[in-house]
Design an enzyme around this catalytic site. Structure first.
Site, PDB file in Angstrom:
ATOM      1  N   ASP A  82      49.922  33.869  40.705  1.00 45.67           N
ATOM      2  CA  ASP A  82      50.439  35.175  41.139  1.00 45.67           C
ATOM      3  C   ASP A  82      49.378  36.263  41.255  1.00 45.67           C
ATOM      4  O   ASP A  82      48.341  36.228  40.608  1.00 45.67           O
ATOM      5  CB  ASP A  82      51.566  35.651  40.207  1.00 45.67           C
ATOM      6  CG  ASP A  82      51.133  35.759  38.754  1.00 45.67           C
ATOM      7  OD1 ASP A  82      50.337  34.921  38.289  1.00 45.67           O
ATOM      8  OD2 ASP A  82      51.590  36.694  38.067  1.00 45.67           O
ATOM      9  N   GLU A 140      52.434  34.733  36.040  1.00 45.95           N
ATOM     10  CA  GLU A 140      51.734  34.860  34.744  1.00 45.95           C
ATOM     11  C   GLU A 140      51.653  36.312  34.302  1.00 45.95           C
ATOM     12  O   GLU A 140      51.664  36.591  33.114  1.00 45.95           O
ATOM     13  CB  GLU A 140      50.319  34.271  34.850  1.00 45.95           C
ATOM     14  CG  GLU A 140      49.579  34.171  33.510  1.00 45.95           C
ATOM     15  CD  GLU A 140      48.971  35.498  33.029  1.00 45.95           C
ATOM     16  OE1 GLU A 140      48.912  35.713  31.812  1.00 45.95           O
ATOM     17  OE2 GLU A 140      48.565  36.314  33.867  1.00 45.95           O
ATOM     18  N   GLU A 141      51.546  37.238  35.268  1.00 47.09           N
ATOM     19  CA  GLU A 141      51.265  38.638  34.943  1.00 47.09           C
ATOM     20  C   GLU A 141      52.492  39.340  34.347  1.00 47.09           C
ATOM     21  O   GLU A 141      53.265  39.999  35.049  1.00 47.09           O
ATOM     22  CB  GLU A 141      50.783  39.384  36.192  1.00 47.09           C
ATOM     23  CG  GLU A 141      49.455  38.876  36.760  1.00 47.09           C
ATOM     24  CD  GLU A 141      48.258  39.248  35.906  1.00 47.09           C
ATOM     25  OE1 GLU A 141      48.428  39.899  34.865  1.00 47.09           O
ATOM     26  OE2 GLU A 141      47.139  38.869  36.296  1.00 47.09           O
ATOM     27  N   HIS A 366      42.115  43.405  37.088  1.00 52.17           N
ATOM     28  CA  HIS A 366      43.214  44.340  37.386  1.00 52.17           C
ATOM     29  C   HIS A 366      42.711  45.646  38.000  1.00 52.17           C
ATOM     30  O   HIS A 366      43.442  46.624  38.061  1.00 52.17           O
ATOM     31  CB  HIS A 366      44.087  44.632  36.146  1.00 52.17           C
ATOM     32  CG  HIS A 366      44.851  43.446  35.663  1.00 52.17           C
ATOM     33  ND1 HIS A 366      46.028  43.543  34.948  1.00 52.17           N
ATOM     34  CD2 HIS A 366      44.622  42.119  35.791  1.00 52.17           C
ATOM     35  CE1 HIS A 366      46.477  42.324  34.661  1.00 52.17           C
ATOM     36  NE2 HIS A 366      45.634  41.443  35.151  1.00 52.17           N
TER      37      HIS A 366
HETATM   38 ZN   LIG Z   1      45.769  39.437  34.804  1.00 51.82          ZN
HETATM   39 ZN   LIG Z   2      44.840  36.494  34.924  1.00 53.01          ZN
END
Ligand SMILES: [Zn+2]
Ligand SMILES: [Zn+2]
Length: 393
Positions: A82, A140-141, A366
């Protein structure tokens, strides 16, 4: 699969393909549980390589199974797919084509590495003793896609004997690989606290139970959990992320809401911190004639690397990058839902250096300028292959 195979040479042979995959995924990022295009390419590629492919696990998750010609353990290797809700600010020819969505954590690289591993495993199929189980995970985030995959049977049929995962890591230069035994990512919880007092006129505090003053005391007292209750040789974070209360400058509100997060490695420390947070909030509120309602929501367990598996991965990484390029001790209080796969399966989650500061490829994860040194891709494939080879020889 001979342990002495030159997996680095094999991975280098895939270099251009790895970059092409990674840039394609980078240009077409998809948010968690929406990775339809990505999962489609993964499923098609695994199918073409001869894997038994299962799709639609946790909405967009894909599992590829490759059975060797001899019996042996099942090695599960996980790659997350993702992207993040960030507008990319890089100027590359593979910049995100999906406005407001960006591969700013490097999961595009993970999928590319996963397809590289899938390609090489298929080439060595006749020598494999055991089963390769490649898991391409959605969300996952902060979405716990791994937990959903486990709930939908990802750890069954066949049950893995060993778990492996990696993350490209811009805190380290390319060529450095960190393999750390024990806890490497923290257990995460969300907490919320409502302080209920009694509102009234801002000029007449004696007629009220002021939840603003009580909340302020709670925020300060929470700081003593880490500084005074946690053993200084242990690790914990207590963060207050939001405070909300009140509508006007001259009115004392009825209540104030606090939310935050707790991060720990050690389950005993975790229990103690959770218990202290509740006690501090409730008792400070009580001391002022107010009430505090505390709710604790577990998000993710800690990622704890099995010492033996970590040792095998370290040896594998050392064979690829040499002893001088092995780092030990990278830990973060961030969380990672790979922990759900690792709760009952011994595993290792290692960090793959991916920064090249000289070329400006070292923006933090990020961040809207995040990008990686693509030389890390082949290294990731080679280390993963060699680590898996230890079990599948
Ligand atoms: Zn991340
Ligand atoms: Zn990551």
């Amino acid at each position: 699969m001979g342990k002495d195979r030159d997996f680095m040479a094999a991975a280098r042979g895939l270099h251009q393909q790895l970059i092409a995959w990674r840039r394609d995924f980078h240009a077409h990022p998809e948010l968690g549980f929406e990775e339809k295009r990505t999962a489609g390419i993964v499923a098609d590629t695994l199918g073409e390589l001869g894997y038994r492919v299962e799709t639609g696990i946790a909405k967009t998750g894909v599992i590829g199974l490759l059975e060797g010609t001899k019996s042996g353990p099942t090695v599960m290797i996980r790659f997350d797919m993702d992207a993040l809700p960030i507008t990319e600010e890089n100027e590359t020819d593979y910049v995100s084509q999906n406005p407001g969505v960006m591969h700013a954590c490097g999961h595009d690289a993970h999928v590319a590495i996963g397809l590289g591993v899938a390609t090489l495993m298929a080439q060595y199929r006749d020598e494999i003793g055991g089963t390769v189980k490649l898991v391409f995970q959605p969300g996952e985030e902060g979405m716990n896609g791994a937990e959903v995959m486990v709930a939908e049977g990802a750890l069954e049929d066949p049950r893995p004997d060993v778990f492996l995962a990696t993350h490209v890591w811009n805190d380290k230069p390319t060529g450095i690989i960190d393999v750390t035994p024990g806890a490497v990512m923290a257990a995460a919880e969300r907490w919320a606290c409502t302080v209920r007092g009694k509102g009234g006129h801002g000029a007449l505090p004696h007629q009220t139970v002021d939840p603003v003053v009580i909340a302020a005391q709670i925020v300060m007292a929470l700081q003593t959990i880490v500084s005074r209750n946690v053993n200084p040789l242990e690790t914990a974070v207590v963060t207050v992320g939001t405070i909300n209360g009140g509508d006007a400058f001259n009115i004392i509100p009825n209540q104030v809401e606090l939310t935050g997060t707790i991060r720990t490695y050690n389950p005993e420390v975790r229990e103690m911190v959770l218990q202290r947070l509740r006690q501090v909030a409730e008792d400070i509120a009580a001391a002022h004639g107010a009430e505090a309602d505390v709710t604790l929501t577990p998000l993710t367990p800690a990622v704890i690397n099995d010492a033996q598996v970590a040792e095998h991965v370290r040896a594998a990484a050392q064979a690829v990058v040499g002893p001088d390029n092995i780092s030990v001790g990278e830990r973060t209080m961030g969380s990672e839902d790979a922990a759900f796969f690792m709760q009952d399966v011994p595993g290792c989650y290692f960090f793959l250096g991916s920064a090249d500061p000289a070329r400006g490829l070292n923006a933090p994860h990020h961040n809207s300028h995040f990008d990686i040194d693509e030389e890390a891709l082949a290294l990731g494939v080679a280390v993963m292959m060699r680590a898996a080879a230890h079990y599948l020889l």
